[in-house]
Design a protein around this motif. Structure first.
Motif, PDB file in Angstrom:
ATOM      1  N   LEU A   8      34.548  44.296   5.750  1.00 19.23           N
ATOM      2  CA  LEU A   8      33.476  44.197   4.977  1.00 19.23           C
ATOM      3  C   LEU A   8      32.549  45.670   4.815  1.00 19.23           C
ATOM      4  O   LEU A   8      31.826  45.621   3.747  1.00 19.23           O
ATOM      5  CB  LEU A   8      32.363  43.210   5.850  1.00 19.23           C
ATOM      6  CG  LEU A   8      32.586  41.695   6.121  1.00 19.23           C
ATOM      7  CD1 LEU A   8      31.757  41.122   6.867  1.00 19.23           C
ATOM      8  CD2 LEU A   8      33.088  41.152   4.700  1.00 19.23           C
ATOM      9  N   THR A   9      32.951  46.496   5.502  1.00 15.67           N
ATOM     10  CA  THR A   9      32.411  47.817   5.574  1.00 15.67           C
ATOM     11  C   THR A   9      33.344  49.109   5.171  1.00 15.67           C
ATOM     12  O   THR A   9      32.871  50.066   4.987  1.00 15.67           O
ATOM     13  CB  THR A   9      31.667  48.334   7.121  1.00 15.67           C
ATOM     14  OG1 THR A   9      32.756  48.109   7.843  1.00 15.67           O
ATOM     15  CG2 THR A   9      30.560  47.408   7.208  1.00 15.67           C
ATOM     16  N   GLY A  10      34.657  48.593   4.608  1.00 16.44           N
ATOM     17  CA  GLY A  10      35.392  49.617   4.341  1.00 16.44           C
ATOM     18  C   GLY A  10      36.704  48.789   3.791  1.00 16.44           C
ATOM     19  O   GLY A  10      36.907  47.729   3.583  1.00 16.44           O
ATOM     20  N   ALA A  11      37.795  49.706   3.393  1.00 16.96           N
ATOM     21  CA  ALA A  11      38.837  49.121   2.768  1.00 16.96           C
ATOM     22  C   ALA A  11      39.742  48.952   3.588  1.00 16.96           C
ATOM     23  O   ALA A  11      41.010  48.449   3.382  1.00 16.96           O
ATOM     24  CB  ALA A  11      39.167  50.081   1.755  1.00 16.96           C
ATOM     25  N   GLU A  12      39.904  49.317   4.841  1.00 12.21           N
ATOM     26  CA  GLU A  12      40.846  49.146   5.831  1.00 12.21           C
ATOM     27  C   GLU A  12      41.016  47.725   6.014  1.00 12.21           C
ATOM     28  O   GLU A  12      40.061  47.131   6.504  1.00 12.21           O
ATOM     29  CB  GLU A  12      40.882  50.067   7.112  1.00 12.21           C
ATOM     30  CG  GLU A  12      40.976  51.517   6.619  1.00 12.21           C
ATOM     31  CD  GLU A  12      42.079  52.103   6.348  1.00 12.21           C
ATOM     32  OE1 GLU A  12      43.259  51.442   6.827  1.00 12.21           O
ATOM     33  OE2 GLU A  12      42.296  52.771   5.337  1.00 12.21           O
ATOM     34  N   PRO A  13      42.320  47.372   6.370  1.00 10.70           N
ATOM     35  CA  PRO A  13      42.565  45.786   7.002  1.00 10.70           C
ATOM     36  C   PRO A  13      42.136  45.644   8.277  1.00 10.70           C
ATOM     37  O   PRO A  13      42.110  46.583   9.069  1.00 10.70           O
ATOM     38  CB  PRO A  13      44.082  45.441   6.672  1.00 10.70           C
ATOM     39  CG  PRO A  13      44.627  47.067   6.845  1.00 10.70           C
ATOM     40  CD  PRO A  13      43.733  47.678   6.220  1.00 10.70           C
ATOM     41  N   VAL A  14      41.554  44.440   8.638  1.00 14.43           N
ATOM     42  CA  VAL A  14      41.213  44.065   9.910  1.00 14.43           C
ATOM     43  C   VAL A  14      41.928  43.120  10.757  1.00 14.43           C
ATOM     44  O   VAL A  14      42.588  42.133  10.098  1.00 14.43           O
ATOM     45  CB  VAL A  14      39.821  43.389   9.857  1.00 14.43           C
ATOM     46  CG1 VAL A  14      39.141  43.128  11.360  1.00 14.43           C
ATOM     47  CG2 VAL A  14      38.771  44.645   9.414  1.00 14.43           C
ATOM     48  N   VAL A  15      42.597  43.485  12.029  1.00 13.87           N
ATOM     49  CA  VAL A  15      43.271  42.631  12.591  1.00 13.87           C
ATOM     50  C   VAL A  15      42.327  42.151  13.801  1.00 13.87           C
ATOM     51  O   VAL A  15      42.055  42.929  14.735  1.00 13.87           O
ATOM     52  CB  VAL A  15      44.410  43.326  13.181  1.00 13.87           C
ATOM     53  CG1 VAL A  15      45.448  42.430  14.049  1.00 13.87           C
ATOM     54  CG2 VAL A  15      45.455  44.110  11.847  1.00 13.87           C
ATOM     55  N   GLU A  16      42.329  40.752  13.809  1.00 13.63           N
ATOM     56  CA  GLU A  16      41.278  40.192  14.982  1.00 13.63           C
ATOM     57  C   GLU A  16      42.056  39.636  15.943  1.00 13.63           C
ATOM     58  O   GLU A  16      43.277  39.201  15.913  1.00 13.63           O
ATOM     59  CB  GLU A  16      40.744  39.044  14.052  1.00 13.63           C
ATOM     60  CG  GLU A  16      39.451  38.397  15.077  1.00 13.63           C
ATOM     61  CD  GLU A  16      40.139  37.393  15.791  1.00 13.63           C
ATOM     62  OE1 GLU A  16      39.178  36.981  16.551  1.00 13.63           O
ATOM     63  OE2 GLU A  16      40.910  36.711  15.516  1.00 13.63           O
ATOM     64  N   LYS A  17      41.476  39.802  17.241  1.00 13.98           N
ATOM     65  CA  LYS A  17      42.137  39.210  18.405  1.00 13.98           C
ATOM     66  C   LYS A  17      41.128  38.698  19.087  1.00 13.98           C
ATOM     67  O   LYS A  17      39.989  38.831  18.947  1.00 13.98           O
ATOM     68  CB  LYS A  17      42.849  40.674  19.181  1.00 13.98           C
ATOM     69  CG  LYS A  17      43.420  41.612  18.576  1.00 13.98           C
ATOM     70  CD  LYS A  17      43.980  42.651  19.456  1.00 13.98           C
ATOM     71  CE  LYS A  17      44.988  43.614  18.609  1.00 13.98           C
ATOM     72  NZ  LYS A  17      45.325  44.936  19.326  1.00 13.98           N
ATOM     73  N   PRO A  18      41.591  37.689  20.120  1.00 14.63           N
ATOM     74  CA  PRO A  18      40.789  36.730  20.884  1.00 14.63           C
ATOM     75  C   PRO A  18      39.779  37.469  21.531  1.00 14.63           C
ATOM     76  O   PRO A  18      38.486  37.287  21.525  1.00 14.63           O
ATOM     77  CB  PRO A  18      41.645  36.112  21.786  1.00 14.63           C
ATOM     78  CG  PRO A  18      42.903  36.045  21.226  1.00 14.63           C
ATOM     79  CD  PRO A  18      42.950  37.293  20.392  1.00 14.63           C
ATOM     80  N   GLU A  19      40.136  38.739  22.110  1.00 19.21           N
ATOM     81  CA  GLU A  19      38.942  39.621  22.685  1.00 19.21           C
ATOM     82  C   GLU A  19      37.810  40.382  21.859  1.00 19.21           C
ATOM     83  O   GLU A  19      36.753  40.411  22.501  1.00 19.21           O
ATOM     84  CB  GLU A  19      39.769  40.609  23.638  1.00 19.21           C
ATOM     85  CG  GLU A  19      40.615  41.592  22.689  1.00 19.21           C
ATOM     86  CD  GLU A  19      42.113  41.427  22.576  1.00 19.21           C
ATOM     87  OE1 GLU A  19      42.942  42.250  22.593  1.00 19.21           O
ATOM     88  OE2 GLU A  19      42.399  40.255  22.945  1.00 19.21           O
TER      89      GLU A  19
END
Length: 387
Positions: A8-19
């Motif tokens: 939401l704040t940039g163009a880089e992809p985000v990888v979400e983890k449970p932690e």
């Protein structure tokens, strides 16, 4: 295979983890716990400083003003430095300042401490909501209601923790030191797992809300106004209607709080099933019906049911509005979330006073009918907000 979700704040992809979810949950717990720890200290502060109700009201206002001012710039700080740094610094700041609230020896000292404490709370509020939106977006399923539910749980735990220690004759300073230690420990645990969001060294330092964000901010203010009105005026409303004795006036808010917490903890499943638009429509209508039931109640059971309906109906409105603020495209998401958060807090801060002003002129019952009319704006605006 689909591409990774974009930040939401940039163009880089985000990888979400449970932690990452754990870290956000701890942040919401810390915020709710910290602000709730202050409430039981208010009588001790008044006794220590020897101030009257008027001076105490000004001191309490310092916390809200500090929060609002910090919220205005927190979006910029989150964009410049990332939400992780803002969350960690704000969390540690709240922990460090909490004991100061227990021994500040003059009104000026306490006022400054409350303003700084409120600033840390406001900064944490904005940053953790932006981070929560990043985590939710990357996870690809609703998570915001559950995160906000943890804030309510933290508030309950904080108030109970501080009340218990003070009831056991702990000195306020010692009680706050223990509370601060728990908050700092939670921040230390969360720190390595906070999702690192994008940073930008360019771009504006401030963006004026515009377009759809104004509407979202208004709806957030209305929803928070309703929460503040129930907190400050529900007991008087019940006792004036002779539905309960003065000693039982707090039952209504207790039922409201339980219903709201339960609604948020189960809200992610509800939103996943209904979608954002129908959640706003159903939740808004249920909240309006709850206010109507409260005002028209012939017996206390109906009034109590009204409080439950208000809590359940309003529980998922704010999480949906925050999500939509992060998804709109008319302005940067971080600034939009900051604007919606600021408007919501302004509703809590100014709403009860507005209800009191209206009640003095037209009566408390009529003031609550006007509140129901404002809440009706939420379902009426659902299509536009979620388009």
């Amino acid at each position: 295979m689909s591409a990774a979700p974009q930040s939401l704040t940039g163009a880089e992809p985000v990888v979400e983890k449970p932690e990452h979810r754990l870290a956000v949950r701890l942040a919401f717990l810390v915020a709710g716990f910290g602000v709730a720890c202050w409430a039981p200290l208010v009588p001790f502060a008044r006794q220590r400083l020897g101030v009257d109700e008027g001076a105490l009201g000004v001191l309490l206002l310092c916390l809200g003003l500090g929060s609002v001012v910090a919220m205005v710039v927190a979006g910029m700080l989150s964009t410049r430095f990332g939400t992780r740094l803002v969350m960690v610094c704000s969390g540690f700041g709240m922990a460090a300042l909490l004991p100061l609230l227990a021994f500040a020896g003059s009104p000026w000292t306490l006022g400054l401490a409350l303003a700084a404490f409120g600033a840390c709370l406001g900064s944490l509020d904005v940053a953790m909501n932006i981070n929560a939106l990043e985590v939710e977006r990357a996870a690809g399923k609703p998570l915001m209601s559950g995160f906000h539910g943890l804030y309510s749980v933290g508030g309950f735990i904080g108030a109970a923790f501080m009340t218990l220690l003070l009831s056991m004759d702990f000195e306020p300073l010692h009680a706050t030191l223990l509370g601060a230690a728990l908050m700092a420990l939670a921040v230390v645990v969360a720190w390595p797992y906070v999702l690192e969001t994008a940073r930008s060294s360019s771009g504006p330092l401030f963006v004026m809300p515009r377009g759809l964000v104004w509407l979202m901010a208004l709806l957030a203010a209305v929803t928070f106004l309703a929460e503040g009105a129930v907190l400050d005026w529900s007991a008087l409303l019940l006792t004036e209607a002779k539905l309960v004795a003065p000693a039982q006036g707090g039952i209504g808010f207790m039922l409201f709080s339980i219903a709201m917490t339960a609604g948020r903890l189960t809200g992610d499943a509800v939103v996943a099933r209904l979608g954002d638009r129908r959640t706003l429509v159903v939740g808004g209508v249920v909240a309006v019906l709850g206010v109507a039931a409260l005002l028209l109640a012939p017996v206390r059971a109906v009034a109590f049911a009204g409080f439950v309906l208000i809590g359940l109906g309003a529980s998922n409105l704010v999480p949906v509005l925050f999500r939509r603020a992060g998804q709109q495209t008319v302005m940067p998401a971080a600034f939009a979330v900051s604007a919606v958060t600021t408007a919501g807090y302004a509703g809590v801060l100014l709403g009860p006073a507005l209800i009191g002003f209206l009640a003095a002129g037209v009566g408390l019952s009529t003031a609550f009918w006007l509140l129901a009319a404002l809440l009706a704006l939420v379902p009426l605006s659902a299509v536009k907000v979620t388009r």
